[in-house]
Design a protein around this motif. Structure first.
Motif, PDB file in Angstrom:
ATOM      1  N   LEU A   1       0.761  -1.254  -0.046  1.00 36.48           N
ATOM      2  CA  LEU A   1       0.087   0.054  -0.043  1.00 36.48           C
ATOM      3  C   LEU A   1       0.744   1.177  -0.074  1.00 36.48           C
ATOM      4  CD1 LEU A   1      -2.993  -0.901   2.479  1.00 36.48           C
ATOM      5  CD2 LEU A   1      -3.152  -0.723   0.172  1.00 36.48           C
ATOM      6  N   TYR A   2       2.039   1.233   0.671  1.00 36.39           N
ATOM      7  CA  TYR A   2       2.733   2.454   1.013  1.00 36.39           C
ATOM      8  C   TYR A   2       4.339   2.426   0.501  1.00 36.39           C
ATOM      9  CZ  TYR A   2       3.970   0.304   5.217  1.00 36.39           C
ATOM     10  OH  TYR A   2       4.319  -0.473   6.364  1.00 36.39           O
ATOM     11  N   LEU A   3       4.849   1.248   0.494  1.00 33.41           N
ATOM     12  CA  LEU A   3       6.538   1.130   0.606  1.00 33.41           C
ATOM     13  C   LEU A   3       6.851   1.529  -0.965  1.00 33.41           C
ATOM     14  CD1 LEU A   3       7.385  -2.192   2.014  1.00 33.41           C
ATOM     15  CD2 LEU A   3       7.596   0.177   2.979  1.00 33.41           C
ATOM     16  N   PRO A   4       6.081   1.715  -1.876  1.00 33.43           N
ATOM     17  CA  PRO A   4       6.491   2.185  -3.203  1.00 33.43           C
ATOM     18  C   PRO A   4       6.793   3.558  -3.319  1.00 33.43           C
ATOM     19  CG  PRO A   4       5.001   0.277  -3.798  1.00 33.43           C
ATOM     20  CD  PRO A   4       4.924   0.635  -2.079  1.00 33.43           C
TER      21      PRO A   4
ATOM     22  N   ARG B   1       3.851  15.348  -8.923  1.00 31.88           N
ATOM     23  CA  ARG B   1       4.110  14.929  -7.746  1.00 31.88           C
ATOM     24  C   ARG B   1       5.431  13.852  -7.723  1.00 31.88           C
ATOM     25  NH1 ARG B   1       2.258  17.400  -3.607  1.00 31.88           N
ATOM     26  NH2 ARG B   1       2.637  15.291  -2.513  1.00 31.88           N
ATOM     27  N   ARG B   2       5.518  13.080  -8.597  1.00 35.06           N
ATOM     28  CA  ARG B   2       6.604  12.279  -8.793  1.00 35.06           C
ATOM     29  C   ARG B   2       6.617  11.181  -7.635  1.00 35.06           C
ATOM     30  NH1 ARG B   2      11.230  16.700 -10.761  1.00 35.06           N
ATOM     31  NH2 ARG B   2       9.627  17.412 -12.632  1.00 35.06           N
ATOM     32  N   PRO B   3       5.542  10.506  -7.308  1.00 37.94           N
ATOM     33  CA  PRO B   3       5.336   9.947  -6.030  1.00 37.94           C
ATOM     34  C   PRO B   3       6.094   8.824  -5.669  1.00 37.94           C
ATOM     35  CG  PRO B   3       3.731   8.965  -7.497  1.00 37.94           C
ATOM     36  CD  PRO B   3       4.589  10.214  -8.304  1.00 37.94           C
ATOM     37  N   TYR B   4       6.809   7.884  -6.466  1.00 41.88           N
ATOM     38  CA  TYR B   4       7.562   6.748  -6.201  1.00 41.88           C
ATOM     39  C   TYR B   4       8.869   6.986  -5.536  1.00 41.88           C
ATOM     40  CZ  TYR B   4       3.999   4.267  -8.724  1.00 41.88           C
ATOM     41  OH  TYR B   4       2.652   3.771  -9.167  1.00 41.88           O
ATOM     42  N   ILE B   5       9.323   5.974  -4.704  1.00 38.96           N
ATOM     43  CA  ILE B   5      10.561   6.172  -3.848  1.00 38.96           C
ATOM     44  C   ILE B   5      11.661   5.684  -4.869  1.00 38.96           C
ATOM     45  CG2 ILE B   5      10.712   3.920  -2.915  1.00 38.96           C
ATOM     46  CD1 ILE B   5      10.882   5.143  -0.372  1.00 38.96           C
ATOM     47  N   ASN B   6      12.811   6.207  -4.243  1.00 37.08           N
ATOM     48  CA  ASN B   6      14.233   6.036  -5.129  1.00 37.08           C
ATOM     49  C   ASN B   6      14.448   4.639  -4.187  1.00 37.08           C
ATOM     50  OD1 ASN B   6      16.821   5.687  -5.705  1.00 37.08           O
ATOM     51  ND2 ASN B   6      17.381   7.928  -5.174  1.00 37.08           N
ATOM     52  N   VAL B   7      14.311   3.480  -4.869  1.00 35.68           N
ATOM     53  CA  VAL B   7      14.456   2.236  -4.321  1.00 35.68           C
ATOM     54  C   VAL B   7      16.136   2.096  -3.984  1.00 35.68           C
ATOM     55  CG1 VAL B   7      14.766  -0.154  -4.841  1.00 35.68           C
ATOM     56  CG2 VAL B   7      13.018   1.159  -5.808  1.00 35.68           C
ATOM     57  N   ALA B   8      17.092   2.735  -4.479  1.00 40.68           N
ATOM     58  CA  ALA B   8      18.410   2.611  -4.285  1.00 40.68           C
ATOM     59  C   ALA B   8      18.741   3.491  -3.048  1.00 40.68           C
ATOM     60  CB  ALA B   8      19.455   3.338  -5.629  1.00 40.68           C
ATOM     61  N   ASP B   9      18.157   4.345  -2.601  1.00 44.11           N
ATOM     62  CA  ASP B   9      18.582   4.915  -1.488  1.00 44.11           C
ATOM     63  C   ASP B   9      17.298   5.800  -0.919  1.00 44.11           C
ATOM     64  OD1 ASP B   9      19.703   6.234   0.465  1.00 44.11           O
ATOM     65  OD2 ASP B   9      20.974   7.583  -0.518  1.00 44.11           O
ATOM     66  N   PRO B  10      16.362   5.007  -0.349  1.00 48.82           N
ATOM     67  CA  PRO B  10      15.177   5.605   0.213  1.00 48.82           C
ATOM     68  C   PRO B  10      14.992   6.475   1.267  1.00 48.82           C
ATOM     69  CG  PRO B  10      15.201   3.281   0.959  1.00 48.82           C
ATOM     70  CD  PRO B  10      16.528   3.585   0.011  1.00 48.82           C
TER      71      PRO B  10
ATOM     72  N   SER C   1      11.256  13.966  -3.750  1.00 44.12           N
ATOM     73  CA  SER C   1      10.114  14.023  -4.426  1.00 44.12           C
ATOM     74  C   SER C   1      10.404  14.668  -5.952  1.00 44.12           C
ATOM     75  CB  SER C   1       8.763  14.226  -3.764  1.00 44.12           C
ATOM     76  OG  SER C   1       9.026  15.701  -3.508  1.00 44.12           O
ATOM     77  N   GLN C   2      11.303  15.571  -6.020  1.00 48.86           N
ATOM     78  CA  GLN C   2      11.651  16.535  -7.322  1.00 48.86           C
ATOM     79  C   GLN C   2      12.451  15.636  -8.228  1.00 48.86           C
ATOM     80  OE1 GLN C   2       9.648  19.154  -7.856  1.00 48.86           O
ATOM     81  NE2 GLN C   2       8.599  18.412  -6.186  1.00 48.86           N
ATOM     82  N   VAL C   3      12.994  14.503  -7.771  1.00 46.41           N
ATOM     83  CA  VAL C   3      13.963  13.972  -8.852  1.00 46.41           C
ATOM     84  C   VAL C   3      13.312  12.655  -9.374  1.00 46.41           C
ATOM     85  CG1 VAL C   3      15.681  12.245  -8.684  1.00 46.41           C
ATOM     86  CG2 VAL C   3      15.873  14.021  -7.279  1.00 46.41           C
ATOM     87  N   TRP C   4      13.545  12.503 -10.831  1.00 45.49           N
ATOM     88  CA  TRP C   4      12.977  11.394 -11.701  1.00 45.49           C
ATOM     89  C   TRP C   4      13.697  10.185 -11.149  1.00 45.49           C
ATOM     90  CZ3 TRP C   4       8.505  11.824 -14.167  1.00 45.49           C
ATOM     91  CH2 TRP C   4       8.320  13.265 -14.462  1.00 45.49           C
ATOM     92  N   ASP C   5      12.831   9.413 -10.643  1.00 48.33           N
ATOM     93  CA  ASP C   5      13.436   8.051  -9.966  1.00 48.33           C
ATOM     94  C   ASP C   5      13.006   6.869 -11.146  1.00 48.33           C
ATOM     95  OD1 ASP C   5      14.397   8.969  -7.682  1.00 48.33           O
ATOM     96  OD2 ASP C   5      12.535   8.846  -6.986  1.00 48.33           O
ATOM     97  N   ASP C   6      13.583   5.853 -11.229  1.00 50.25           N
ATOM     98  CA  ASP C   6      13.136   4.924 -12.372  1.00 50.25           C
ATOM     99  C   ASP C   6      11.336   4.542 -12.210  1.00 50.25           C
ATOM    100  OD1 ASP C   6      15.793   4.229 -13.310  1.00 50.25           O
ATOM    101  OD2 ASP C   6      16.250   3.560 -11.520  1.00 50.25           O
ATOM    102  N   LEU C   7      10.970   4.157 -10.899  1.00 50.84           N
ATOM    103  CA  LEU C   7       9.518   4.046 -10.830  1.00 50.84           C
ATOM    104  C   LEU C   7       8.771   5.274 -11.194  1.00 50.84           C
ATOM    105  CD1 LEU C   7       9.512   2.107  -7.453  1.00 50.84           C
ATOM    106  CD2 LEU C   7       9.546   0.913  -9.700  1.00 50.84           C
ATOM    107  N   ASP C   8       9.205   6.403 -11.140  1.00 48.28           N
ATOM    108  CA  ASP C   8       8.390   7.513 -11.460  1.00 48.28           C
ATOM    109  C   ASP C   8       8.342   7.226 -13.224  1.00 48.28           C
ATOM    110  OD1 ASP C   8       7.653   8.798  -8.954  1.00 48.28           O
ATOM    111  OD2 ASP C   8       9.682   9.681  -9.050  1.00 48.28           O
TER     112      ASP C   8
END
Length: 291
Positions: free
Chosen positions: A129-132, A184-193, A198-205
């Motif tokens: 529900l929330y980890l990603p 919003r770019r809501p997804y987390i940075n998996v490599a360094d959570p 939130s302003q960085v374009w992560d792979d999941l975004d």
């Protein structure tokens, strides 16, 4: 994972922890079945609302034209049942999920040993529900994603007799959702959570944007289809599907590489810390012997 209150070298399974385990198991089961049945039950509920007027001022149910939408037939019972089901799933499931996320936030903020066990168990049961998502968008799945799915399903059912209008409505929803993703770019940075920005374009975004743009392209292609360009539309559809699959594979490989790199950095940091601690301990022992 079981919960125990630790006192010295003994562990006692209290009534409180038994209730905690029971509630945790029940919550996990409810969440699993809620996620599994969410769209299916919402579609089932909304289908009872969709009627089409025929000649003679008679309205029939789109899902079953043999049922008339009036107060004399079985439609009223179906309508009442559908409202209950819709309230249970379309409202109850998001509210329950929001409660779970708030509960998880409180668990993450706790420092007690029992809370750490509870934290791990909470992540296993409810983490999808929330980890990603990053800390500013923990409710992204519960809110925008579910609203998008409900709106698309509603317009597809309501405009069943007008596929072009249904396609246009779905296209607008995908575009608005894509704009929300960009903002919003809501997804987390998996490599360094822990240093998530939130302003960085992560792979999941980026992958989420692809998953929003690709359906929009398919809808536009479908709206432009006619008997003269059927083969071209088919080729475009295949290319879009292949592109989506390749994007998922690329992101998966990148995330695996980043996770491995992050693990190496963590191990290297832990090793340096252990060596420094051993060195300081050796220095202290030497000084003590000299004294």
């Amino acid at each position: 994972i079981k919960y125990y209150r630790v006192s010295g070298d003994t562990m006692s399974d209290s009534g409180h922890t038994k209730r905690s385990r029971a509630w945790s198991k029940m919550s996990g089961s409810l969440l699993f079945w809620g996620k599994l049945l969410f769209m299916l039950m919402c579609k089932f509920a909304m289908s009872a609302w969709m009627c089409t007027e025929r000649t003679g001022a008679e309205s029939v149910l789109n899902a079953n034209p043999e049922i008339t939408c009036d107060s004399e037939g079985p439609w009223i019972g179906m309508l009442v049942t559908s409202i209950f089901i819709f309230a249970l799933f379309a409202l109850g499931f998001p509210l329950f999920s929001a409660y779970i996320i708030r509960y998880a936030q409180n668990v993450h903020a706790a420092d007690a040993e029992e809370a750490e066990l509870l934290k791990e168990d909470t992540e296993v049961k409810f983490g999808t529900l929330y980890l990603p998502f990053d800390k500013d968008n923990l409710y992204w799945l519960v809110g925008p994603v579910n609203v998008k799915r409900l709106l698309i399903q509603f317009f597809v059912l309501a405009l069943e007799t007008d596929p072009v209008a249904a396609g246009v409505a779905s296209l607008i929803i995908h575009i608005l959702f894509g704009i929300a993703l960009v903002i919003r770019r809501p997804y987390i940075n998996v490599a360094d959570p822990d240093t998530e920005d939130s302003q960085v374009w992560d792979d999941l975004d980026v992958l989420a944007i692809v998953n929003s743009v690709a359906p929009a392209v398919l809808i536009i292609t479908g709206l432009a289809a006619n008997k003269n360009n059927g083969d071209a539309v088919f080729v475009v559809g295949i290319l879009v599907i292949v592109f989506i699959l390749m994007a998922h594979i690329v992101v998966f490989v990148r995330l695996q590489a980043k996770a491995a790199e992050a693990a190496k950095r963590k191990d290297a940091t832990a090793s340096r810390t252990a060596k420094m601690g051993a060195k300081e301990a050796g220095s202290g022992a030497t000084e003590a012997c000299a004294g």
